[in-house]
Every structure is written in structure tokens, then in C-alpha cells.
Design a protein around this motif. Structure first.
Motif, PDB file in Angstrom:
ATOM      1  N   GLY A  68       0.818  -1.199   0.000  1.00 28.89           N
ATOM      2  CA  GLY A  68       0.000   0.000   0.000  1.00 28.89           C
ATOM      3  C   GLY A  68       0.855   1.254   0.000  1.00 28.89           C
ATOM      4  N   GLU A  69       0.199   2.394   0.127  1.00 30.90           N
ATOM      5  CA  GLU A  69       0.934   3.658   0.116  1.00 30.90           C
ATOM      6  C   GLU A  69       1.830   3.797   1.334  1.00 30.90           C
ATOM      7  OE1 GLU A  69      -0.018   8.476  -0.026  1.00 30.90           O
ATOM      8  OE2 GLU A  69      -1.592   7.010  -0.423  1.00 30.90           O
ATOM      9  N   ARG A  70       1.374   3.322   2.490  1.00 32.85           N
ATOM     10  CA  ARG A  70       2.155   3.448   3.718  1.00 32.85           C
ATOM     11  C   ARG A  70       2.370   2.116   4.420  1.00 32.85           C
ATOM     12  NH1 ARG A  70      -0.207   8.232   7.347  1.00 32.85           N
ATOM     13  NH2 ARG A  70       1.681   7.662   8.487  1.00 32.85           N
ATOM     14  N   SER A  71       1.811   1.041   3.888  1.00 35.69           N
ATOM     15  CA  SER A  71       1.889  -0.237   4.582  1.00 35.69           C
ATOM     16  C   SER A  71       2.263  -1.358   3.625  1.00 35.69           C
ATOM     17  CB  SER A  71       0.565  -0.563   5.273  1.00 35.69           C
ATOM     18  OG  SER A  71      -0.451  -0.760   4.313  1.00 35.69           O
ATOM     19  N   ASP A  72       2.756  -2.418   4.216  1.00 40.86           N
ATOM     20  CA  ASP A  72       3.153  -3.626   3.482  1.00 40.86           C
ATOM     21  C   ASP A  72       2.639  -4.808   4.289  1.00 40.86           C
ATOM     22  OD1 ASP A  72       4.304  -5.545   1.910  1.00 40.86           O
ATOM     23  OD2 ASP A  72       6.327  -5.257   2.702  1.00 40.86           O
ATOM     24  N   LEU A  73       1.724  -5.577   3.710  1.00 42.61           N
ATOM     25  CA  LEU A  73       1.058  -6.663   4.427  1.00 42.61           C
ATOM     26  C   LEU A  73       1.200  -7.949   3.637  1.00 42.61           C
ATOM     27  CD1 LEU A  73      -0.925  -7.575   6.728  1.00 42.61           C
ATOM     28  CD2 LEU A  73      -2.787  -6.964   5.162  1.00 42.61           C
ATOM     29  N   GLY A  74       1.471  -9.048   4.352  1.00 42.67           N
ATOM     30  CA  GLY A  74       1.605 -10.306   3.638  1.00 42.67           C
ATOM     31  C   GLY A  74       1.715 -11.489   4.572  1.00 42.67           C
ATOM     32  N   VAL A  75       1.796 -12.661   3.986  1.00 39.45           N
ATOM     33  CA  VAL A  75       1.966 -13.891   4.739  1.00 39.45           C
ATOM     34  C   VAL A  75       2.765 -14.868   3.884  1.00 39.45           C
ATOM     35  CG1 VAL A  75      -0.220 -14.848   3.912  1.00 39.45           C
ATOM     36  CG2 VAL A  75       0.802 -15.734   6.010  1.00 39.45           C
ATOM     37  N   ARG A  76       3.638 -15.625   4.538  1.00 37.19           N
ATOM     38  CA  ARG A  76       4.430 -16.642   3.856  1.00 37.19           C
ATOM     39  C   ARG A  76       4.151 -17.993   4.499  1.00 37.19           C
ATOM     40  NH1 ARG A  76      11.054 -17.229   3.434  1.00 37.19           N
ATOM     41  NH2 ARG A  76      11.037 -19.123   2.146  1.00 37.19           N
ATOM     42  N   LEU A  77       4.029 -19.014   3.675  1.00 41.28           N
ATOM     43  CA  LEU A  77       3.782 -20.368   4.157  1.00 41.28           C
ATOM     44  C   LEU A  77       4.821 -21.304   3.540  1.00 41.28           C
ATOM     45  CD1 LEU A  77       0.448 -22.205   4.572  1.00 41.28           C
ATOM     46  CD2 LEU A  77       2.251 -23.301   3.229  1.00 41.28           C
ATOM     47  N   SER A  92       4.026 -17.480   8.472  1.00 49.15           N
ATOM     48  CA  SER A  92       4.619 -16.232   8.955  1.00 49.15           C
ATOM     49  C   SER A  92       3.908 -15.017   8.347  1.00 49.15           C
ATOM     50  CB  SER A  92       6.118 -16.190   8.615  1.00 49.15           C
ATOM     51  OG  SER A  92       6.794 -17.310   9.136  1.00 49.15           O
ATOM     52  N   PRO A  93       2.881 -14.508   9.013  1.00 50.70           N
ATOM     53  CA  PRO A  93       2.282 -13.242   8.571  1.00 50.70           C
ATOM     54  C   PRO A  93       3.129 -12.053   9.037  1.00 50.70           C
ATOM     55  CG  PRO A  93       0.739 -14.595   9.849  1.00 50.70           C
ATOM     56  CD  PRO A  93       2.104 -15.136  10.060  1.00 50.70           C
ATOM     57  N   TYR A  94       3.078 -10.938   8.308  1.00 50.23           N
ATOM     58  CA  TYR A  94       3.827  -9.744   8.691  1.00 50.23           C
ATOM     59  C   TYR A  94       3.062  -8.496   8.245  1.00 50.23           C
ATOM     60  CZ  TYR A  94       5.178  -9.602   3.765  1.00 50.23           C
ATOM     61  OH  TYR A  94       5.147  -9.546   2.395  1.00 50.23           O
ATOM     62  N   TRP A  95       3.367  -7.393   8.926  1.00 50.11           N
ATOM     63  CA  TRP A  95       2.748  -6.109   8.602  1.00 50.11           C
ATOM     64  C   TRP A  95       3.750  -5.006   8.888  1.00 50.11           C
ATOM     65  CZ3 TRP A  95       0.093  -2.410  12.223  1.00 50.11           C
ATOM     66  CH2 TRP A  95      -0.529  -1.361  11.518  1.00 50.11           C
ATOM     67  N   ASN A  96       4.090  -4.236   7.889  1.00 49.12           N
ATOM     68  CA  ASN A  96       4.975  -3.079   8.030  1.00 49.12           C
ATOM     69  C   ASN A  96       4.159  -1.817   7.766  1.00 49.12           C
ATOM     70  OD1 ASN A  96       7.231  -4.814   8.373  1.00 49.12           O
ATOM     71  ND2 ASN A  96       7.379  -5.039   6.154  1.00 49.12           N
ATOM     72  N   TYR A  97       4.324  -0.814   8.636  1.00 52.78           N
ATOM     73  CA  TYR A  97       3.535   0.406   8.488  1.00 52.78           C
ATOM     74  C   TYR A  97       4.411   1.628   8.746  1.00 52.78           C
ATOM     75  CZ  TYR A  97      -0.309   3.722   8.938  1.00 52.78           C
ATOM     76  OH  TYR A  97      -1.158   4.780   8.763  1.00 52.78           O
ATOM     77  N   ALA A  98       4.357   2.586   7.846  1.00 56.01           N
ATOM     78  CA  ALA A  98       5.114   3.824   7.994  1.00 56.01           C
ATOM     79  C   ALA A  98       4.284   4.815   8.804  1.00 56.01           C
ATOM     80  CB  ALA A  98       5.460   4.401   6.621  1.00 56.01           C
ATOM     81  N   LEU A  99       4.644   5.021  10.078  1.00 56.99           N
ATOM     82  CA  LEU A  99       3.916   5.951  10.933  1.00 56.99           C
ATOM     83  C   LEU A  99       4.121   7.394  10.482  1.00 56.99           C
ATOM     84  CD1 LEU A  99       4.852   4.263  14.322  1.00 56.99           C
ATOM     85  CD2 LEU A  99       2.681   4.054  13.108  1.00 56.99           C
ATOM     86  N   THR A 100       5.382   7.745  10.243  1.00 58.32           N
ATOM     87  CA  THR A 100       5.752   9.056   9.718  1.00 58.32           C
ATOM     88  C   THR A 100       6.871   8.851   8.710  1.00 58.32           C
ATOM     89  OG1 THR A 100       7.450   9.500  11.398  1.00 58.32           O
ATOM     90  CG2 THR A 100       5.174  10.102  11.964  1.00 58.32           C
ATOM     91  N   GLN A 101       7.457   9.915   8.256  1.00 58.76           N
ATOM     92  CA  GLN A 101       8.584   9.793   7.334  1.00 58.76           C
ATOM     93  C   GLN A 101       9.800   9.179   8.026  1.00 58.76           C
ATOM     94  OE1 GLN A 101       9.296  13.664   5.615  1.00 58.76           O
ATOM     95  NE2 GLN A 101       7.674  13.410   4.072  1.00 58.76           N
ATOM     96  N   LYS A 102       9.872   9.295   9.344  1.00 58.58           N
ATOM     97  CA  LYS A 102      11.039   8.798  10.070  1.00 58.58           C
ATOM     98  C   LYS A 102      10.729   7.613  10.984  1.00 58.58           C
ATOM     99  CE  LYS A 102      13.725  13.087  10.114  1.00 58.58           C
ATOM    100  NZ  LYS A 102      14.503  14.023  10.948  1.00 58.58           N
ATOM    101  N   ASP A 103       9.461   7.322  11.195  1.00 57.28           N
ATOM    102  CA  ASP A 103       9.082   6.252  12.116  1.00 57.28           C
ATOM    103  C   ASP A 103       8.313   5.162  11.373  1.00 57.28           C
ATOM    104  OD1 ASP A 103       9.620   7.355  15.060  1.00 57.28           O
ATOM    105  OD2 ASP A 103       8.863   9.007  13.840  1.00 57.28           O
ATOM    106  N   SER A 104       8.630   3.918  11.717  1.00 54.11           N
ATOM    107  CA  SER A 104       7.935   2.789  11.105  1.00 54.11           C
ATOM    108  C   SER A 104       7.703   1.710  12.160  1.00 54.11           C
ATOM    109  CB  SER A 104       8.735   2.214   9.932  1.00 54.11           C
ATOM    110  OG  SER A 104       9.990   1.722  10.366  1.00 54.11           O
ATOM    111  N   LEU A 105       6.684   0.896  11.898  1.00 48.84           N
ATOM    112  CA  LEU A 105       6.305  -0.178  12.809  1.00 48.84           C
ATOM    113  C   LEU A 105       6.269  -1.486  12.029  1.00 48.84           C
ATOM    114  CD1 LEU A 105       5.258  -0.799  15.734  1.00 48.84           C
ATOM    115  CD2 LEU A 105       2.947  -0.612  14.776  1.00 48.84           C
TER     116      LEU A 105
END
Length: 200
Positions: free
Chosen positions: A18-27, A71-84
Motif C-alpha cells: 500500500g501507500e504506507r503499509s506492506d502486508l503479507g503472509v508466507r507459508l 509467517s504473517p507480517y505487517w509493516n507500516y510507515a507511521l511518519t517519514q522517520k518512524d515505522s512499525l
């Protein structure tokens, strides 16, 4: 000839960017002889840091290991400098042969990890992570039961010393709470080999 074998695996995954997030799962699912699986786990993660001599001993047994890793995962850009980053791993391992004859137990291991990252600039960054997990292995035939819960915290810092060099420093700690139930084993060598509980 005892080393001839067939191994099977299925490795697949799906992801959405997505624009600010990356979501997925690996099996990943594997089915392989025990000695092959043991050698695979004995391969070092870092080729420049090999295993100690004598490690990764080969044992040829008529047994097959089935391993399922989700293994599911979720990456999210909180701000330009912070990510989760949130990461979940579920591992289920089972064997064809009885644990009494091989000493190997089926087990499950679940892990949840959360990491916050902050970039101070193009050359420095901070990483703070916490993860918790639950490990379970039991053998009803011998009344053996292992329930382990663990919690890990890490702090890391990295510096870009130059365009080609980066220095990273990480510190962390893991706390484990182990609940282990096992009957007293007999002193007879035959019973010890089979893992039989003591007889009255």
C-alpha cells in the motif's frame, strides 16, 4: 545407499503493497528424512562464521519430519522517520516414528514480534523491539510435558560510516518461564533408552 532420500517442500506467499503499509503472509511446508532436516539446521546463517568442528552430527534413522511454518507480517510507515513492524510466526513440527524409539518429540512454537524504528537522519537509526513466544512439546506415552513461555526485548542502533560501511550495535535480553513435567526415569539401561517411566 542409506543416505538416498526424497524431500518435498511447498513455499508460497502473498503480499500487498500500500501507500504506507506492506502486508503479507508466507507459508512453507517441508517433508524430509530426519538426517536431512538435521543437516539443514546445522548450516550456519553466516558463511563467514562456520560451525564448530563436530557439530551437525549425522544420524541415519528411518524417520520423516513434517514442518509447517506460517509467517504473517505487517509493516507500516507511521511518519517519514518512524515505522512499525509486526511479525507472527507459527511453527509446527511432527515426526512419523514414535518418540519412545527416536527421542524426538512433536512440538509447536508460536512467536509474536513488534519492532519500532526511528531514523534520525540518512546516517543514523534506532530500533526497539519486543517479542514473546510459546513453545509446547509433550509425549503422552511417557507423561512428558514441556510448556515454555519466553519474552525478549532488544535495542539496536546503526550508523552509516560511509557509503559502503555501516556499523550496527544491538543489545537484548530474553526471559523464559519453563514448566516441565516428567516422571522419574528408571535406572535400567533398556528402560532409559526407551524413555520408560519407572515402574513401582
Amino acid at each position: 545407499q542409506p543416505l538416498d532420500n526424497e524431500s518435498w517442500f511447498l513455499d508460497t506467499g502473498i503480499g500487498h503493497q500500500g501507500e504506507r503499509s506492506d502486508l503479507g503472509v508466507r507459508l512453507r511446508y517441508t517433508e524430509q528424512p530426519v538426517f536431512r532436516s538435521e543437516l539443514d539446521t546445522a548450516i550456519p546463517d553466516d558463511p563467514d562464521d562456520p560451525l564448530l568442528p563436530g557439530s551437525g552430527e549425522l544420524s541415519v534413522l528411518e524417520d520423516t519430519q513434517q514442518r509447517l511454518n506460517v509467517s504473517p507480517y505487517w509493516n507500516y510507515a507511521l511518519t517519514q522517520k518512524d515505522s512499525l513492524r509486526v511479525f507472527l510466526r507459527y511453527l509446527d513440527v511432527s515426526y512419523d516414528e514414535a518418540a519412545n524409539s527416536t527421542g524426538r518429540l512433536d512440538f509447536q512454537d508460536a512467536l509474536l514480534s513488534v519492532e519500532w524504528a526511528h531514523d534520525f537522519g540518512p546516517r543514523q537509526g534506532l530500533r526497539i523491539g519486543v517479542s514473546g513466544g510459546d513453545y509446547s512439546a509433550d509425549n503422552p506415552d511417557t507423561q512428558f510435558d514441556n510448556q515454555t513461555k519466553y519474552l525478549t526485548g532488544t535495542v539496536g542502533y546503526q550508523w552509516a560510516l560511509s557509503e559502503t560501511s555501516t556499523l550496527r550495535a544491538n543489545v537484548g535480553s530474553t526471559l523464559s518461564d519453563v514448566t516441565l513435567k516428567s516422571p522419574n526415569l528408571c535406572t535400567d539401561p533398556g528402560d532409559i533408552l526407551l524413555g520408560e517411566p519407572c515402574k513401582a
